[in-house]
Design an enzyme around this catalytic site. Structure first.
Site, PDB file in Angstrom:
ATOM      1  N   ASP A  17       0.866  -1.279   0.077  1.00 41.81           N
ATOM      2  CA  ASP A  17       0.032   0.102  -0.082  1.00 41.81           C
ATOM      3  C   ASP A  17       0.832   1.117   0.023  1.00 41.81           C
ATOM      4  O   ASP A  17       1.917   1.337   0.460  1.00 41.81           O
ATOM      5  CB  ASP A  17      -0.760  -0.049   1.072  1.00 41.81           C
ATOM      6  CG  ASP A  17      -1.793  -1.280   1.396  1.00 41.81           C
ATOM      7  OD1 ASP A  17      -1.940  -1.796   0.514  1.00 41.81           O
ATOM      8  OD2 ASP A  17      -1.839  -1.549   2.530  1.00 41.81           O
ATOM      9  N   ASP A  36       0.010   7.583   8.389  1.00 47.78           N
ATOM     10  CA  ASP A  36       0.136   6.065   8.929  1.00 47.78           C
ATOM     11  C   ASP A  36       1.657   6.055   9.577  1.00 47.78           C
ATOM     12  O   ASP A  36       1.558   5.312  10.871  1.00 47.78           O
ATOM     13  CB  ASP A  36       0.396   5.366   7.710  1.00 47.78           C
ATOM     14  CG  ASP A  36      -0.951   5.077   6.831  1.00 47.78           C
ATOM     15  OD1 ASP A  36      -1.723   4.682   7.401  1.00 47.78           O
ATOM     16  OD2 ASP A  36      -0.930   5.425   5.608  1.00 47.78           O
ATOM     17  N   GLU A  55       0.725  -2.991  10.823  1.00 51.37           N
ATOM     18  CA  GLU A  55       0.453  -3.161   9.593  1.00 51.37           C
ATOM     19  C   GLU A  55       1.531  -2.190   8.923  1.00 51.37           C
ATOM     20  O   GLU A  55       2.258  -2.623   7.871  1.00 51.37           O
ATOM     21  CB  GLU A  55      -0.839  -2.155   8.982  1.00 51.37           C
ATOM     22  CG  GLU A  55      -0.925  -2.076   7.572  1.00 51.37           C
ATOM     23  CD  GLU A  55      -2.122  -1.451   7.058  1.00 51.37           C
ATOM     24  OE1 GLU A  55      -2.542  -0.599   8.137  1.00 51.37           O
ATOM     25  OE2 GLU A  55      -2.136  -1.431   5.946  1.00 51.37           O
ATOM     26  N   GLU A  56       2.425  -1.274   9.793  1.00 48.48           N
ATOM     27  CA  GLU A  56       3.483  -0.498   9.102  1.00 48.48           C
ATOM     28  C   GLU A  56       4.759  -1.011   9.585  1.00 48.48           C
ATOM     29  O   GLU A  56       5.755  -0.594   9.373  1.00 48.48           O
ATOM     30  CB  GLU A  56       3.350   0.965   9.848  1.00 48.48           C
ATOM     31  CG  GLU A  56       1.984   1.634   9.217  1.00 48.48           C
ATOM     32  CD  GLU A  56       1.435   1.433   7.809  1.00 48.48           C
ATOM     33  OE1 GLU A  56       2.514   1.501   6.899  1.00 48.48           O
ATOM     34  OE2 GLU A  56       0.390   1.734   7.515  1.00 48.48           O
ATOM     35  N   ASP A 108      -3.482  -1.771  13.683  1.00 52.24           N
ATOM     36  CA  ASP A 108      -3.623  -1.215  12.595  1.00 52.24           C
ATOM     37  C   ASP A 108      -3.667   0.344  12.890  1.00 52.24           C
ATOM     38  O   ASP A 108      -4.616   0.872  13.287  1.00 52.24           O
ATOM     39  CB  ASP A 108      -4.750  -1.429  11.631  1.00 52.24           C
ATOM     40  CG  ASP A 108      -4.800  -0.729  10.262  1.00 52.24           C
ATOM     41  OD1 ASP A 108      -3.953   0.045   9.981  1.00 52.24           O
ATOM     42  OD2 ASP A 108      -5.904  -0.964   9.268  1.00 52.24           O
ATOM     43  N   LEU A 110      -3.412   3.333  11.565  1.00 52.47           N
ATOM     44  CA  LEU A 110      -4.432   4.256  10.825  1.00 52.47           C
ATOM     45  C   LEU A 110      -4.940   3.546   9.953  1.00 52.47           C
ATOM     46  O   LEU A 110      -4.403   2.959   8.838  1.00 52.47           O
ATOM     47  CB  LEU A 110      -3.597   5.476  10.192  1.00 52.47           C
ATOM     48  CG  LEU A 110      -4.481   6.550   9.876  1.00 52.47           C
ATOM     49  CD1 LEU A 110      -4.660   7.418  11.508  1.00 52.47           C
ATOM     50  CD2 LEU A 110      -3.646   7.507   9.126  1.00 52.47           C
ATOM     51  N   ASP A 111      -6.234   3.238   9.913  1.00 51.38           N
ATOM     52  CA  ASP A 111      -7.048   2.340   9.125  1.00 51.38           C
ATOM     53  C   ASP A 111      -8.025   3.499   8.184  1.00 51.38           C
ATOM     54  O   ASP A 111      -8.569   4.334   8.586  1.00 51.38           O
ATOM     55  CB  ASP A 111      -8.156   1.544   9.881  1.00 51.38           C
ATOM     56  CG  ASP A 111      -9.148   0.759   9.071  1.00 51.38           C
ATOM     57  OD1 ASP A 111      -8.567  -0.090   7.917  1.00 51.38           O
ATOM     58  OD2 ASP A 111     -10.390   1.104   8.909  1.00 51.38           O
ATOM     59  N   GLU A 140      -6.580  -6.512  11.946  1.00 48.53           N
ATOM     60  CA  GLU A 140      -7.720  -5.745  11.213  1.00 48.53           C
ATOM     61  C   GLU A 140      -8.995  -6.707  11.639  1.00 48.53           C
ATOM     62  O   GLU A 140      -9.989  -6.456  12.558  1.00 48.53           O
ATOM     63  CB  GLU A 140      -7.835  -5.435   9.669  1.00 48.53           C
ATOM     64  CG  GLU A 140      -6.805  -4.395   9.404  1.00 48.53           C
ATOM     65  CD  GLU A 140      -6.810  -4.095   7.991  1.00 48.53           C
ATOM     66  OE1 GLU A 140      -6.791  -2.915   7.495  1.00 48.53           O
ATOM     67  OE2 GLU A 140      -6.545  -4.912   7.037  1.00 48.53           O
TER      68      GLU A 140
HETATM   69  P1  AHG Z   1      -5.710   0.578   5.437  1.00 44.34           P
HETATM   70  O1  AHG Z   1      -6.033   2.150   5.226  1.00 44.34           O
HETATM   71  O2  AHG Z   1      -5.244   0.425   6.826  1.00 44.34           O
HETATM   72  O3  AHG Z   1      -4.554  -0.096   4.530  1.00 44.34           O
HETATM   73  O4  AHG Z   1      -7.048  -0.238   5.338  1.00 44.34           O
HETATM   74  C1  AHG Z   1      -7.966  -0.044   4.143  1.00 44.34           C
HETATM   75  C2  AHG Z   1      -8.563  -1.088   4.103  1.00 44.34           C
HETATM   76  C3  AHG Z   1     -10.007  -1.030   5.035  1.00 44.34           C
HETATM   77  O5  AHG Z   1     -10.038  -0.169   5.980  1.00 44.34           O
HETATM   78  C4  AHG Z   1     -11.107  -1.054   4.015  1.00 44.34           C
HETATM   79  O6  AHG Z   1     -12.367  -1.575   4.398  1.00 44.34           O
HETATM   80  C5  AHG Z   1     -10.395  -1.344   2.860  1.00 44.34           C
HETATM   81  O7  AHG Z   1      -9.044  -1.353   2.904  1.00 44.34           O
HETATM   82  C6  AHG Z   1     -10.900  -0.590   1.619  1.00 44.34           C
HETATM   83  O8  AHG Z   1     -10.120  -1.146   0.317  1.00 44.34           O
HETATM   84  P2  AHG Z   1     -10.819  -1.060  -1.224  1.00 44.34           P
HETATM   85  O9  AHG Z   1     -10.462   0.410  -1.418  1.00 44.34           O
HETATM   86  O10 AHG Z   1     -10.192  -2.228  -1.966  1.00 44.34           O
HETATM   87  O11 AHG Z   1     -12.306  -1.232  -1.123  1.00 44.34           O
HETATM   88 MN    MN Z   2      -6.664  -1.119   7.714  1.00 47.66          MN
HETATM   89 MN    MN Z   3      -3.478   1.156   8.228  1.00 50.00          MN
END
Ligand code: AHG
Ligand code: MN
Ligand code: MN
Length: 334
Positions: free
Chosen positions: A63, A69, A92-93, A115, A117-118, A274
């Site tokens: 990501d 984050d 996660e980081e 996690d 920052l989600d 998560e």
């Molecule tokens: P993060 O920002 O910690 O990587 O998590 C994002 C996750 C979750 O929170 C969310 O439901 C999902 O990724 C969204 O993914 P899409 O954009 O593929 O829908």
């Molecule tokens: Mn997340």
């Molecule tokens: Mn995150």
């Protein structure tokens, strides 16, 4: 007017109900609350200064890492390291778990998965984000550094789990296995105050939450189930931050799905930091949390820190109905 109960007061009062009550877990939860307040300050001024945007690197799962984050990750580590109760963190980081040194020669008996920052893709556009955490008692010797075995315990071994939602207000929701309580941050006094005691998720709700943009990438049974939600005129809500999407369902009922897609054959969400913490909260509120193979998430074997899983969670009756759809349509040969 009823008396305000702060997070600290509530944690101390409920300590006797915690199976592993020693005061250590209480201190750990309080320190996570402090880290959340510090992250909250930074999230709230994300449009100012130099904190917006991508940090020009990728994390272990590919990501785009946002500056917030990294900040949130650093704050979680800093406050957990000072707590003296936490011997290691998986985040996660972080590619690998980190071992924390003993503070004042005191044994630290817990590990934390997080996690920090989600929903980071929401930051730059002023949409809600969250922090997720799960706490386990270590299984390794307190006299040694923590080991991988401490982190790959099943989700059902969590002694506490929670999330913080930085939304229109900031709310911390947590469980120690005796129900779920929510605390809203009162900016006037800088304290999380009990605002949502004993949260119970409705048996059913009018919302479904899934990235419908991936519809054609889902398996047949999942497409049929999503058609069914649409036939029922359920309202689609998808924020792209699991914490925010689940928080709505905690109060209004509904179902949240992140199934496997071609890009993510195992699902996208991470089991350890998560899906497991959120599953503990959902179950403690009376809901159900399974994967698309219809297995209880909290019973899944954990093999590695950044393992992914599919998720289906939310109101009990709706997850049950989804199970029946999967059983019916996955029997069809195409
Ligand atoms: P993060 O920002 O910690 O990587 O998590 C994002 C996750 C979750 O929170 C969310 O439901 C999902 O990724 C969204 O993914 P899409 O954009 O593929 O829908
Ligand atoms: Mn997340
Ligand atoms: Mn995150």
């Amino acid at each position: 007017m009823s008396k305000i109960v702060t997070l600290d007061e509530f944690i101390i009062k409920s300590q006797k109900e915690i199976t592993h009550a020693t005061g250590e877990l209480s201190r750990l939860l309080r320190d996570i609350g402090i880290a959340a307040k510090v992250i909250n300050v930074e999230v709230n001024k994300a449009g100012l200064g130099e904190i917006l945007g991508a940090a020009q690197k990728e994390n272990n799962t590919g990501d785009n890492v946002q500056k917030l984050d990294i900040f949130s990750n650093e704050k979680m580590i800093e406050f957990l390291a000072n707590s003296g109760e936490c011997c290691g963190i998986a985040s996660e980081e972080l590619d690998e778990f980190v071992t924390l040194p003993n503070v004042l020669d005191k044994d630290a008996n817990y590990i934390v998965v997080t996690d920090p920052l989600d929903g980071s893709s929401n930051i730059d556009v002023n949409v809600s984000v969250g922090t997720i955490f799960g706490i386990y008692k270590r299984v390794s010797s307190p006299k040694e550094d923590c080991t991988l075995a401490d982190f790959i315990q099943k989700g059902c071994e969590q002694v506490a789990a929670g999330y913080v939602l930085y939304g229109t207000s900031t709310i911390l929701v947590y469980t120690t296995g005796n129900g779920v309580n929510g605390f809203t941050l009162d900016p006037a006094i800088g304290e999380f105050c009990l605002s949502h005691p004993n949260i119970k998720m409705p048996e059913r709700g009018n919302y479904y939450s899934v990235n419908q943009g991936y519809y054609l990438k889902f398996d047949l049974e999942m497409r049929r189930y999503i058609d069914h939600c649409s036939d029922l005129n359920l309202r689609l809500r998808y924020i792209g931050s699991m914490v925010s999407d689940i928080h709505r369902i905690m109060f209004q009922g509904g179902i949240f799905l992140y199934p496997n897609t071609r890009k993510y054959p195992q699902g996208k969400l991470r089991l350890l930091y998560e899906a497991n913490p959120i599953s503990m909260i959902v179950e403690q509120a009376g809901g159900t949390a399974i994967n698309t193979k219809l297995e209880r998430i909290l019973d899944l074997d954990v093999h590695k820190i950044h393992q992914r899983t599919t998720v289906v969670m939310g109101s009990k009756a709706m997850v049950q109905e989804m199970k029946e759809f999967v059983q019916r349509y996955s029997a069809i040969e195409i």
